[in-house]
Design a protein around this motif. Sequence first.
Motif, PDB file in Angstrom:
ATOM      1  N   LEU A 265       1.017  -1.186  -0.143  1.00 32.32           N
ATOM      2  CA  LEU A 265      -0.033   0.008   0.065  1.00 32.32           C
ATOM      3  C   LEU A 265       0.787   1.262   0.082  1.00 32.32           C
ATOM      4  N   SER A 266       2.074   1.148   0.362  1.00 34.45           N
ATOM      5  CA  SER A 266       2.995   2.560   0.452  1.00 34.45           C
ATOM      6  C   SER A 266       3.553   2.546  -1.036  1.00 34.45           C
ATOM      7  N   PRO A 267       3.594   3.860  -1.554  1.00 30.90           N
ATOM      8  CA  PRO A 267       4.194   4.135  -2.873  1.00 30.90           C
ATOM      9  C   PRO A 267       5.833   3.970  -2.843  1.00 30.90           C
ATOM     10  N   ASP A 268       6.354   4.119  -1.450  1.00 27.49           N
ATOM     11  CA  ASP A 268       7.755   4.113  -1.571  1.00 27.49           C
ATOM     12  C   ASP A 268       8.309   2.943  -0.732  1.00 27.49           C
ATOM     13  N   THR A 269       7.697   1.970  -0.128  1.00 28.18           N
ATOM     14  CA  THR A 269       8.431   0.927   0.529  1.00 28.18           C
ATOM     15  C   THR A 269       7.349  -0.321   0.053  1.00 28.18           C
ATOM     16  N   GLY A 296     -14.140  -2.687  -5.878  1.00 25.04           N
ATOM     17  CA  GLY A 296     -14.378  -3.194  -4.466  1.00 25.04           C
ATOM     18  C   GLY A 296     -14.160  -2.405  -3.289  1.00 25.04           C
ATOM     19  N   ARG A 297     -14.191  -2.992  -2.068  1.00 26.32           N
ATOM     20  CA  ARG A 297     -13.830  -1.960  -1.110  1.00 26.32           C
ATOM     21  C   ARG A 297     -12.461  -1.882  -0.530  1.00 26.32           C
ATOM     22  N   PHE A 298     -11.500  -2.339  -1.246  1.00 33.12           N
ATOM     23  CA  PHE A 298     -10.271  -2.111  -0.890  1.00 33.12           C
ATOM     24  C   PHE A 298      -9.124  -1.124  -1.667  1.00 33.12           C
ATOM     25  N   GLY A 299      -9.941  -0.429  -2.724  1.00 31.38           N
ATOM     26  CA  GLY A 299      -9.086   0.668  -3.295  1.00 31.38           C
ATOM     27  C   GLY A 299      -8.296   0.222  -4.164  1.00 31.38           C
ATOM     28  N   PHE A 300      -7.776  -0.917  -4.547  1.00 26.83           N
ATOM     29  CA  PHE A 300      -6.897  -1.186  -5.677  1.00 26.83           C
ATOM     30  C   PHE A 300      -7.464  -0.492  -7.161  1.00 26.83           C
ATOM     31  N   SER A 301      -6.489   0.032  -7.814  1.00 24.96           N
ATOM     32  CA  SER A 301      -6.822   0.681  -9.057  1.00 24.96           C
ATOM     33  C   SER A 301      -6.690  -0.486 -10.319  1.00 24.96           C
ATOM     34  N   ALA A 302      -7.482  -0.165 -11.280  1.00 24.04           N
ATOM     35  CA  ALA A 302      -7.456  -0.953 -12.414  1.00 24.04           C
ATOM     36  C   ALA A 302      -5.949  -1.228 -12.909  1.00 24.04           C
ATOM     37  N   GLU A 303      -5.158  -0.037 -12.885  1.00 27.35           N
ATOM     38  CA  GLU A 303      -3.856  -0.449 -13.274  1.00 27.35           C
ATOM     39  C   GLU A 303      -3.143  -1.358 -12.390  1.00 27.35           C
ATOM     40  N   GLU A 304      -3.299  -1.244 -11.209  1.00 29.78           N
ATOM     41  CA  GLU A 304      -2.616  -2.176 -10.377  1.00 29.78           C
ATOM     42  C   GLU A 304      -3.085  -3.588 -10.453  1.00 29.78           C
ATOM     43  N   CYS A 305      -4.547  -3.875 -10.763  1.00 36.88           N
ATOM     44  CA  CYS A 305      -5.123  -4.902 -10.933  1.00 36.88           C
ATOM     45  C   CYS A 305      -4.697  -5.918 -12.299  1.00 36.88           C
ATOM     46  N   LEU A 306      -4.487  -4.886 -13.019  1.00 31.20           N
ATOM     47  CA  LEU A 306      -4.060  -5.488 -14.439  1.00 31.20           C
ATOM     48  C   LEU A 306      -2.601  -5.921 -14.448  1.00 31.20           C
ATOM     49  N   SER A 307      -1.739  -5.196 -13.711  1.00 35.83           N
ATOM     50  CA  SER A 307      -0.523  -5.432 -13.375  1.00 35.83           C
ATOM     51  C   SER A 307      -0.453  -6.913 -12.590  1.00 35.83           C
ATOM     52  N   ILE A 308      -1.244  -7.207 -11.658  1.00 39.26           N
ATOM     53  CA  ILE A 308      -1.172  -8.166 -11.019  1.00 39.26           C
ATOM     54  C   ILE A 308      -1.455  -9.487 -12.082  1.00 39.26           C
ATOM     55  N   ALA A 309      -2.639  -9.439 -12.714  1.00 33.61           N
ATOM     56  CA  ALA A 309      -3.088 -10.272 -13.837  1.00 33.61           C
ATOM     57  C   ALA A 309      -2.232 -10.830 -14.897  1.00 33.61           C
ATOM     58  N   GLU A 310      -1.340  -9.711 -15.099  1.00 30.97           N
ATOM     59  CA  GLU A 310      -0.423  -9.832 -16.315  1.00 30.97           C
ATOM     60  C   GLU A 310       0.939 -10.676 -15.832  1.00 30.97           C
ATOM     61  N   ALA A 311       1.182 -10.437 -14.543  1.00 34.86           N
ATOM     62  CA  ALA A 311       2.389 -10.920 -13.559  1.00 34.86           C
ATOM     63  C   ALA A 311       2.133 -12.406 -13.363  1.00 34.86           C
ATOM     64  N   CYS A 312       0.774 -12.814 -13.146  1.00 36.58           N
ATOM     65  CA  CYS A 312       0.228 -14.096 -12.938  1.00 36.58           C
ATOM     66  C   CYS A 312       0.282 -14.962 -14.020  1.00 36.58           C
ATOM     67  N   ARG A 313       0.125 -14.226 -15.309  1.00 37.02           N
ATOM     68  CA  ARG A 313      -0.062 -15.090 -16.656  1.00 37.02           C
ATOM     69  C   ARG A 313       1.065 -14.820 -17.721  1.00 37.02           C
TER      70      ARG A 313
END
Length: 382
Positions: A265-269, A296-313
């Motif tokens: 959650l921190s941009p720096d650490t 959802g209720r946690f505040g992840f951005s679309a960019e962050e979610c896509l980066s996760i999906a791309e790293a998974c696949r």
Amino acid sequence: MAAEAERFTVTYRILAESASAAMRRAHDVALEQTVEIPGDIVPEGFIADEIVGQVGRAVMARRGVFDVTISYSPDSAGTELVQLLNVMFGNSSIQQGIKVVGVDPGPVIAERFAGPRFGIAGVRQRAGRPEGGLISPVIKPQGSTSDQLAEIAWRCVAGGADIIKDDHGLADQPMSPFEERTEKVAAAVARANAEFGTSALHFANITGRPDQLVERAFFAKTAGSGGVLLMPGLLGFEIVHQLACDPAFDLPIMTHPSFTGPFVLSPDTGFTHAMMYGVLQRLAGSDISVFPNVGGRFGFSAEECLSIAEACRDPHGHGRPMLPSPGGGMSVERAADMVRMYGDDVVYLLGGSLLRAGDKIGEAVTAMRRAVDAARAERETA
């Protein structure tokens, strides 16, 4: 001595006023992550030449932020995943202004840690869903009896679910003890599969003391569960790796993000979202990585979610590509947007919104199945 090509490389994002300042800090990281002594007393020879991290060049990411690579000898990690993670970001994780943004395992580490046993193709085969998004309702809430949870599971399979996932809050509680719950839910899923000709998988949540984890995972297998859910933020990544490597276990593993928020959650650490929920999960051996969905209720951005999906696949990532599993904010109304965003190789996690359907929860699952399939068909013909 390990050749340069055999070393593994970590990329750190370092806050610094200049490239030279970033390099100085990177040299401190290289010492901190290996020998943990001042540079002027590092023994010459093997330790100085091989064990101490070797700093690459600093590349400006933006003003005041630099990406610096440090390579490490596989000998510093040995064969333990815990030590590999410790070398990557042990003591330096306690310092401010340092974030891990990438890792290249190199050939030696890649061979020692194979990654997901099943990956996308293996999970699809076990679940009987060769194409399209997989639907995974979560059985809950905590406080329900084992019979109530089993009934929910049966209805969800009847509605077309591919994976029945225990809520991560279901542990070994008096309302629904682990062994009783696992046996009853797995049996309910098996009955539904037999009745409807499906291959839905029950993923049992595994919790407990370190000495109980493997035993409970194998209990779930014996009871008929088709996979397990693990929380590496609480249990550690090693249990994921241990089960993924055990040929006698031979079940897919889903990992849950509980307790990992402070890492991202921190941009720096900490770690980037892609590193925590994509790269590290694959490295440990997870086959499905759960993460909070955009909207959802946690505040992840679309960019962050896509980066996760791309790293998974990522086909060039560590081991077999794995399935991303976004959860939160899932609904029939959002299905088309989610399919456009994530594509086919994804596990859609359906949580509390399903429970509003009550006894018609199976119909709610069917509606989601149809919405996902319709959105996929529309995308293919567009």
